[in-house]
Write a protein that holds these residues in place. Structure first.
Motif, short mmCIF file in Angstrom:
data_model
loop_
_atom_site.label_atom_id
_atom_site.label_comp_id
_atom_site.label_asym_id
_atom_site.label_seq_id
_atom_site.Cartn_x
_atom_site.Cartn_y
_atom_site.Cartn_z
N ARG A 38 -3.66 55.66 13.96
CA ARG A 38 -4.17 54.95 15.14
C ARG A 38 -4.70 53.56 14.78
O ARG A 38 -4.50 52.60 15.53
CB ARG A 38 -5.25 55.78 15.83
CG ARG A 38 -4.71 57.05 16.49
CD ARG A 38 -5.76 57.71 17.38
NE ARG A 38 -5.23 58.88 18.05
CZ ARG A 38 -4.55 58.86 19.18
NH1 ARG A 38 -4.32 57.71 19.78
NH2 ARG A 38 -4.12 59.97 19.73
N PHE A 48 -1.59 51.39 14.22
CA PHE A 48 -0.82 51.19 15.44
C PHE A 48 -1.54 50.24 16.40
O PHE A 48 -0.94 49.30 16.94
CB PHE A 48 -0.57 52.54 16.10
CG PHE A 48 0.51 52.52 17.14
CD1 PHE A 48 1.84 52.50 16.77
CD2 PHE A 48 0.21 52.51 18.49
CE1 PHE A 48 2.86 52.49 17.73
CE2 PHE A 48 1.20 52.49 19.45
CZ PHE A 48 2.52 52.49 19.06
N HIS A 49 -2.82 50.48 16.64
CA HIS A 49 -3.57 49.63 17.57
C HIS A 49 -3.75 48.22 17.02
O HIS A 49 -3.61 47.23 17.76
CB HIS A 49 -4.92 50.26 17.88
CG HIS A 49 -4.84 51.60 18.54
ND1 HIS A 49 -3.79 51.96 19.36
CD2 HIS A 49 -5.67 52.68 18.52
CE1 HIS A 49 -3.97 53.19 19.79
NE2 HIS A 49 -5.11 53.65 19.29
N SER A 50 -4.05 48.10 15.73
CA SER A 50 -4.21 46.77 15.13
C SER A 50 -2.90 46.00 15.18
O SER A 50 -2.89 44.79 15.47
CB SER A 50 -4.67 46.90 13.67
OG SER A 50 -5.90 47.58 13.59
N SER A 78 -0.54 46.25 17.39
CA SER A 78 -0.30 45.81 18.77
C SER A 78 -1.06 44.52 19.07
O SER A 78 -0.51 43.59 19.69
CB SER A 78 -0.71 46.91 19.75
OG SER A 78 0.02 48.11 19.52
N VAL A 79 -2.31 44.46 18.63
CA VAL A 79 -3.12 43.26 18.87
C VAL A 79 -2.55 42.06 18.13
O VAL A 79 -2.42 40.96 18.69
CB VAL A 79 -4.59 43.52 18.46
CG1 VAL A 79 -5.40 42.23 18.56
CG2 VAL A 79 -5.21 44.60 19.34
N VAL A 83 3.48 48.18 14.13
CA VAL A 83 3.74 49.04 15.28
C VAL A 83 4.99 49.87 15.07
O VAL A 83 5.00 51.10 15.27
CB VAL A 83 3.85 48.19 16.56
CG1 VAL A 83 4.33 49.05 17.73
CG2 VAL A 83 2.51 47.55 16.89
N ASN A 116 0.40 52.99 23.19
CA ASN A 116 -0.93 53.06 22.59
C ASN A 116 -1.76 54.19 23.16
O ASN A 116 -2.71 54.65 22.51
CB ASN A 116 -1.65 51.73 22.80
CG ASN A 116 -1.29 50.69 21.76
OD1 ASN A 116 -1.91 50.62 20.71
ND2 ASN A 116 -0.27 49.89 22.05
N LEU A 117 -1.44 54.66 24.36
CA LEU A 117 -2.14 55.80 24.94
C LEU A 117 -1.55 57.14 24.49
O LEU A 117 -2.27 58.14 24.42
CB LEU A 117 -2.09 55.71 26.47
CG LEU A 117 -2.80 54.52 27.11
CD1 LEU A 117 -2.58 54.52 28.63
CD2 LEU A 117 -4.29 54.54 26.79
N ARG A 158 0.70 59.65 18.60
CA ARG A 158 -0.11 60.21 17.52
C ARG A 158 0.83 60.97 16.59
O ARG A 158 1.98 61.26 16.94
CB ARG A 158 -1.20 61.14 18.04
CG ARG A 158 -0.69 62.40 18.73
CD ARG A 158 -1.85 63.27 19.19
NE ARG A 158 -1.40 64.44 19.93
CZ ARG A 158 -1.06 65.61 19.36
NH1 ARG A 158 -1.12 65.73 18.04
NH2 ARG A 158 -0.67 66.62 20.09
#
Length: 499
Positions: A140, A143-145, A147-148, A181, A248-249, A252
């Motif tokens: 996570r 993946f989230h980093s 995306s940003v 990502v 992102n939601l 996993r």
């Protein structure tokens, strides 16, 4: 109930329980799942390494392999590919725009192509560090980093006006986010499917590449002509931001909540090296490298070939890329179905590689006369169709070389043990990451080498400037196909069987 003295001789409560079960006074316990200690044994751990906290095993029972949640990951994975590969596939448009309008006249096509090749290389090339972090349980975060970082790079490209700034922001920063990502998403998607369904799942996800390429090309072409480059990049950034919300939601790694500690303890150096020294694995990595060294040359340079050599208009040249991507879409489903239902990913990707080399040969045979627009369109569509097999099956092919089950302690394993044995790979993220890094290196140097060959022949006034680059792309594909064929022989021999 009290028992008559001497009727039952019991030395412990366990003996008393067994005696009551023999007399029919107590039903034997029935367990629908494998004990946790047995699952840890299959994973290569002893029962002493069980976590002290209570592990929730119901999550994996609710989310089985190839289940609803797995296909939800496949559908949202299409949005990941939509962003990462849609932007990469659209770089052929930016290559022509930078060369003819945006950058100073005389800027080398090879220098411009470093922007797209860097971006494309990082989509694959971060496989080793990203795969290692995913194995350690940081999916996570990565993946989230990513995306940003990806969105930051796209929006900041709007302020770039020089070649070095475009390479730094659009190539390096945006590519860094795309790689985080994409690599994390592919490794996570692999955990949700077995070998029989992964090809179809990847085909669904890979469809986002063609759709994204078409959407980004159409939007960019419209806004570049009417509003300029900065506004175009802001619009593309808004599209990317909207498309990244569902993944992102949803995304996993399957089962990582339960096996995080086991994975960290299992990833010893001996287990890692055991998978890397396999001849079949090494040949597969080399074959993938050479295949991807040449496969994207057509997508990047066919637009500029039509514009500079055939003297087609800008719209006609860009339409050629759109037609190629449109033909690429059905070409992603047919090889995946053949792979899943019949012969396997490795057997299916081989004909795709050799057919792609044949299409490059047909492109060479067309020449550069002005009456070749129709035949070039046919070759472009056919190349888009057959090369789709490479683009959709590389991940299932890598998966077959990464999925090495732990040793079995018994021939009578239960279903839960087999499922745990299937998922418990020897550092899947690390092993897949090494091959992805090889693909990234190929994508980094492939199109610049082609551009340098075009520049070499153009600077010396030689006829057919693209001929040397076409030969390079064709030979790279042929060599990659031969090496993958050798990896198949090293893995299963010449037998006609699924691989």
């Amino acid at each position: 109930m009290p028992y008559p003295a001497g009727l039952l001789r019991v030395n412990s409560m366990m003996d008393l329980t067994k005696a009551e079960q023999m007399l029919g006074l107590r039903k034997p316990p029935q367990s629908s799942c494998t004990p946790l200690a047995q699952i840890y044994t299959v994973l290569g751990e002893s029962s002493d390494s069980l976590p002290k906290h209570k592990l929730d095993m119901s999550k994996d029972r609710d989310d089985p392999l190839n289940g609803r949640t797995a296909w939800l990951h496949s559908l949202t994975g299409a949005l990941i590919v939509f962003n990462c590969w849609g932007m990469a596939n659209a770089f052929g448009l930016f290559q022509a725009y930078f060369e003819r309008y945006y950058l100073p006249p005389g800027t080398s096509p090879s220098s411009i192509s470093w922007i797209g090749s860097t971006q494309l290389a990082l989509v694959f090339g971060l496989g080793v560090p990203v795969g290692r972090l995913v194995d350690q349980g940081y999916f996570r975060f990565v993946f989230h980093s990513g995306s940003v970082i990806m969105l930051l790079g796209i929006f900041c490209t709007a302020w770039c006006k020089t070649l070095w700034s475009l390479w730094l922001v659009q190539g390096l920063i945006t590519g860094l986010g795309m790689g985080m990502v994409f690599c994390a998403g592919i490794v996570a998607l692999m955990t949700w499917f077995d070998e029989r369904k992964l090809g179809a799942a990847m085909a669904v996800g890979a469809a986002g590449s063609c759709i994204g390429g078409i959407v980004y090309i159409v939007v960019a072409r419209h806004f570049l002509l009417t509003h300029g480059f900065p506004t175009t990049m802001r619009v593309l950034g808004a599209i990317s931001a909207a498309a990244l919300i569902p993944p992102n939601l949803v995304f996993r790694v399957r089962g990582q909540r339960n096996k995080l500690k086991a994975r960290r303890q299992h990833a010893t150096s001996s287990n890692i090296m055991r998978g890397f020294v396999s001849p079949a694995y090494l040949l597969a990595a080399a074959g993938m490298f050479f295949a991807f060294l040449g496969v994207y040359f057509g997508f990047v340079y066919m637009v500029s070939f039509a514009s500079t050599e055939l003297k087609l208009s800008d719209d006609a040249s860009i339409n050629l890329l759109i037609y190629m991507l449109a033909a690429n879409l059905p070409g992603r489903f047919l090889p995946a179905l053949i792979s899943d239902k019949c012969i396997g990913p490795l057997n299916t990707i081989l004909p795709s590689i050799f057919l792609s080399a044949g299409c490059i040969a047909l492109w060479m045979a067309l020449g550069d006369s002005g009456n070749e627009r129709g035949p070039l369109t046919v070759v472009a569509c056919f190349y888009g169709f057959v090369s789709a097999g490479i683009q959709v099956l590389y991940a299932p092919t890598v998966y077959t070389f990464c999925l090495v089950s732990a040793p079995r302690s018994s021939s009578s394993l239960t279903m839960s043990e087999r499922e745990a044995n299937q998922i418990a790979t020897d550092c899947m993220g690390m092993k897949a990451g090494v091959i992805f890094s090889a693909l990234g290196l190929a994508c980094l140097i492939g199109t610049p080498i082609g551009g340098a060959l075009v520049k070499y022949r153009t600077a010396r006034g030689m006829e057919r400037p693209y001929l040397g680059a076409q030969v390079f792309a064709m030979c790279s594909l042929l060599l990659g196909g031969c090496l993958l064929l050798a990896s198949r022989v090293a893995r299963i021999g010449w037998q006609a069987k699924r691989a």
